[in-house]
Design a protein around this motif. Structure first.
Motif, PDB file in Angstrom:
ATOM      1  N   LEU A  50      -4.896   8.445  -8.781  1.00  0.00           N
ATOM      2  CA  LEU A  50      -5.069   7.111  -8.151  1.00  0.00           C
ATOM      3  C   LEU A  50      -5.542   7.272  -6.672  1.00  0.00           C
ATOM      4  CD1 LEU A  50      -4.418   4.197  -7.981  1.00  0.00           C
ATOM      5  CD2 LEU A  50      -1.972   4.929  -7.143  1.00  0.00           C
ATOM      6  N   GLY A  51      -5.227   8.534  -6.044  1.00  0.00           N
ATOM      7  CA  GLY A  51      -5.702   8.999  -4.635  1.00  0.00           C
ATOM      8  C   GLY A  51      -6.991   8.997  -4.437  1.00  0.00           C
ATOM      9  N   ARG A  52      -7.720   9.534  -5.581  1.00  0.00           N
ATOM     10  CA  ARG A  52      -9.187   9.818  -5.718  1.00  0.00           C
ATOM     11  C   ARG A  52      -9.985   8.361  -5.472  1.00  0.00           C
ATOM     12  NH1 ARG A  52      -7.246  13.654  -9.248  1.00  0.00           N
ATOM     13  NH2 ARG A  52      -8.056  15.932  -8.404  1.00  0.00           N
ATOM     14  N   GLY A 108      -3.451   6.032  -1.453  1.00  0.00           N
ATOM     15  CA  GLY A 108      -2.607   6.644  -2.875  1.00  0.00           C
ATOM     16  C   GLY A 108      -2.335   8.061  -2.710  1.00  0.00           C
ATOM     17  N   ASP A 109      -2.955   8.644  -1.753  1.00  0.00           N
ATOM     18  CA  ASP A 109      -2.573  10.141  -1.581  1.00  0.00           C
ATOM     19  C   ASP A 109      -2.256  10.309  -0.269  1.00  0.00           C
ATOM     20  OD1 ASP A 109      -2.976  11.220  -4.151  1.00  0.00           O
ATOM     21  OD2 ASP A 109      -4.948  12.033  -4.004  1.00  0.00           O
ATOM     22  N   LEU A 110      -1.889  11.638   0.206  1.00  0.00           N
ATOM     23  CA  LEU A 110      -1.527  11.948   1.526  1.00  0.00           C
ATOM     24  C   LEU A 110      -2.672  13.394   1.989  1.00  0.00           C
ATOM     25  CD1 LEU A 110       2.350  11.837   1.530  1.00  0.00           C
ATOM     26  CD2 LEU A 110       0.959  10.277   2.658  1.00  0.00           C
ATOM     27  N   GLY A 111      -2.901  13.263   3.175  1.00  0.00           N
ATOM     28  CA  GLY A 111      -3.890  14.076   3.640  1.00  0.00           C
ATOM     29  C   GLY A 111      -3.178  14.814   5.027  1.00  0.00           C
ATOM     30  N   GLY A 150       8.985   7.897   3.676  1.00  0.00           N
ATOM     31  CA  GLY A 150       8.165   8.476   2.501  1.00  0.00           C
ATOM     32  C   GLY A 150       6.950   7.519   2.067  1.00  0.00           C
ATOM     33  N   ALA A 151       6.735   6.145   2.971  1.00  0.00           N
ATOM     34  CA  ALA A 151       5.872   5.417   2.624  1.00  0.00           C
ATOM     35  C   ALA A 151       4.669   5.793   3.656  1.00  0.00           C
ATOM     36  CB  ALA A 151       6.171   4.088   2.725  1.00  0.00           C
ATOM     37  N   LYS A 152       3.282   5.827   2.964  1.00  0.00           N
ATOM     38  CA  LYS A 152       2.170   6.214   3.620  1.00  0.00           C
ATOM     39  C   LYS A 152       2.043   4.900   4.954  1.00  0.00           C
ATOM     40  CE  LYS A 152      -2.542   7.746   3.711  1.00  0.00           C
ATOM     41  NZ  LYS A 152      -3.763   8.225   3.067  1.00  0.00           N
ATOM     42  N   VAL A 153       1.638   5.175   6.033  1.00  0.00           N
ATOM     43  CA  VAL A 153       1.542   4.191   7.144  1.00  0.00           C
ATOM     44  C   VAL A 153       0.035   4.400   7.813  1.00  0.00           C
ATOM     45  CG1 VAL A 153       3.586   3.280   7.415  1.00  0.00           C
ATOM     46  CG2 VAL A 153       2.965   5.089   8.734  1.00  0.00           C
ATOM     47  N   LEU A 154      -0.451   5.547   7.802  1.00  0.00           N
ATOM     48  CA  LEU A 154      -1.516   6.158   8.597  1.00  0.00           C
ATOM     49  C   LEU A 154      -2.445   6.834   7.666  1.00  0.00           C
ATOM     50  CD1 LEU A 154      -3.149   6.671  11.292  1.00  0.00           C
ATOM     51  CD2 LEU A 154      -1.809   8.829  11.359  1.00  0.00           C
ATOM     52  N   MET A 211      -4.682   3.697 -13.750  1.00  0.00           N
ATOM     53  CA  MET A 211      -3.584   4.390 -12.791  1.00  0.00           C
ATOM     54  C   MET A 211      -2.471   3.096 -12.572  1.00  0.00           C
ATOM     55  SD  MET A 211      -5.957   6.356 -12.961  1.00  0.00           S
ATOM     56  CE  MET A 211      -7.112   5.829 -11.685  1.00  0.00           C
ATOM     57  N   LEU A 212      -2.185   2.082 -13.194  1.00  0.00           N
ATOM     58  CA  LEU A 212      -1.430   1.093 -13.061  1.00  0.00           C
ATOM     59  C   LEU A 212       0.156   1.539 -12.787  1.00  0.00           C
ATOM     60  CD1 LEU A 212      -2.895  -1.989 -14.501  1.00  0.00           C
ATOM     61  CD2 LEU A 212      -3.167  -1.280 -12.128  1.00  0.00           C
ATOM     62  N   ASP A 213       0.523   2.746 -13.887  1.00  0.00           N
ATOM     63  CA  ASP A 213       1.633   3.192 -13.676  1.00  0.00           C
ATOM     64  C   ASP A 213       1.850   4.051 -12.491  1.00  0.00           C
ATOM     65  OD1 ASP A 213       0.084   4.941 -14.627  1.00  0.00           O
ATOM     66  OD2 ASP A 213       1.260   5.982 -15.956  1.00  0.00           O
ATOM     67  N   GLN A 214       1.040   4.503 -11.842  1.00  0.00           N
ATOM     68  CA  GLN A 214       1.225   5.342 -10.669  1.00  0.00           C
ATOM     69  C   GLN A 214       1.674   4.580  -9.435  1.00  0.00           C
ATOM     70  OE1 GLN A 214      -1.895   8.296  -9.855  1.00  0.00           O
ATOM     71  NE2 GLN A 214      -2.296   8.497 -12.127  1.00  0.00           N
ATOM     72  N   PRO A 215       2.776   4.948  -8.708  1.00  0.00           N
ATOM     73  CA  PRO A 215       3.221   4.270  -7.657  1.00  0.00           C
ATOM     74  C   PRO A 215       2.104   4.464  -6.255  1.00  0.00           C
ATOM     75  CG  PRO A 215       4.448   6.354  -7.780  1.00  0.00           C
ATOM     76  CD  PRO A 215       3.442   6.265  -9.104  1.00  0.00           C
ATOM     77  N   LEU A 216       2.048   3.345  -5.677  1.00  0.00           N
ATOM     78  CA  LEU A 216       1.345   3.383  -4.442  1.00  0.00           C
ATOM     79  C   LEU A 216       2.329   3.108  -3.177  1.00  0.00           C
ATOM     80  CD1 LEU A 216      -1.465   3.436  -3.207  1.00  0.00           C
ATOM     81  CD2 LEU A 216      -1.498   0.891  -3.059  1.00  0.00           C
ATOM     82  N   ARG A 217       3.066   4.234  -2.773  1.00  0.00           N
ATOM     83  CA  ARG A 217       3.963   4.048  -1.600  1.00  0.00           C
ATOM     84  C   ARG A 217       3.363   3.968  -0.340  1.00  0.00           C
ATOM     85  NH1 ARG A 217       8.988   7.651  -1.756  1.00  0.00           N
ATOM     86  NH2 ARG A 217       9.624   5.907  -0.680  1.00  0.00           N
ATOM     87  N   VAL A 218       3.150   2.880   0.002  1.00  0.00           N
ATOM     88  CA  VAL A 218       2.365   2.518   1.478  1.00  0.00           C
ATOM     89  C   VAL A 218       3.201   1.319   1.890  1.00  0.00           C
ATOM     90  CG1 VAL A 218       0.897   0.876   0.208  1.00  0.00           C
ATOM     91  CG2 VAL A 218       0.183   1.593   2.232  1.00  0.00           C
TER      92      VAL A 218
END
Length: 226
Positions: A137-139, A144-147, A155-159, A194-201
């Motif tokens: 998903l992050g690709r 969808g990913d953290l860098g 735990g949710a991405k904001v930046l 990837m609809l089953d992968q969480p998007l924590r944002v």
């Protein structure tokens, strides 16, 4: 030659199309740094440099009023909307002390500044300081990913961060979510990828007691005092 002399910050606000903001490459003066506040005038689906365009329904995106833009940095796609994010583009010379040669490490100072501002507003902000595993998903979707240097709250991405280097300069692109609108990118994926992968944002608007303008001012001030 790398120098340890402090550079002077110049700040400007620019209202352009999303494509225009990405394509701009201002030339810096001697020992100058530029903090550009980007104010997009359109809604756009921005594909990263390695995003597979066939993974998204681009015709539907255009019917929904989105301009489709390809940027020269980053990986996954980002949704840009006026007023929905704080978008800064920081231009620095490659010999600036804030531009380490290590691409991953070069994001850490910026993430630390953003996290410091958010902690000052009472949020539990954390900086990503170690390499994280890539997900399918992050690709496709940046959030969808953290860098390195990116920031989470509870735990949710904001930046989201990206970077380009060209012609002796670096451009750090910073997108701090005011509203959570990145989840809409799922609706533009072709098929059921990837609809089953969480998007924590998360967006910051419901989490802070200040205005978007106030938060932006605090962030710009924190960066340009370095």
């Amino acid at each position: 030659m790398r120098t340890d002399r402090p550079a002077r910050w110049r700040t400007e606000a620019v209202s352009l199309s999303t494509a225009g903001l990405h394509d701009a490459w201002p030339v810096l003066g001697h020992e100058e740094r530029l903090c550009r506040i980007g104010e997009p005038i359109d809604r756009a689906l921005v594909l990263g440099s390695s995003t597979a365009s066939h993974a998204f329904d681009l015709e539907r995106a255009r019917r929904d009023g989105l301009t489709v833009v390809r940027r020269g940095s980053g990986g996954g796609a980002v949704l840009v909307e006026p007023g929905s994010q704080i978008w800064l583009m920081l231009y620095l010379r490659l010999d600036d002390p804030l531009v380490p040669w290590d691409l991953g490490a070069s994001f850490l100072w910026l993430g630390a500044v953003v996290a410091g501002v958010l902690r000052g507003l009472g949020l539990r902000a954390e900086v990503v300081e170690e390499r994280q595993p890539r997900t399918d998903l992050g690709r496709l979707i940046c959030f969808g990913d953290l860098g390195f240097g990116e920031v989470t709250v509870e735990g949710a991405k904001v930046l989201g961060l990206a970077q380009r280097r060209s012609r002796g300069q670096a451009c750090f692109q910073l997108s701090l979510l005011w509203w959570e609108h990145q989840g809409a990118l799922r609706d533009l994926l072709v098929g059921d990828q990837m609809l089953d992968q969480p998007l924590r944002v998360a967006g910051l608007s419901p989490l802070v007691s200040v205005s978007r303008q106030n938060l932006q001012d605090q962030l710009v001030r924190a960066i340009t005092t370095l």
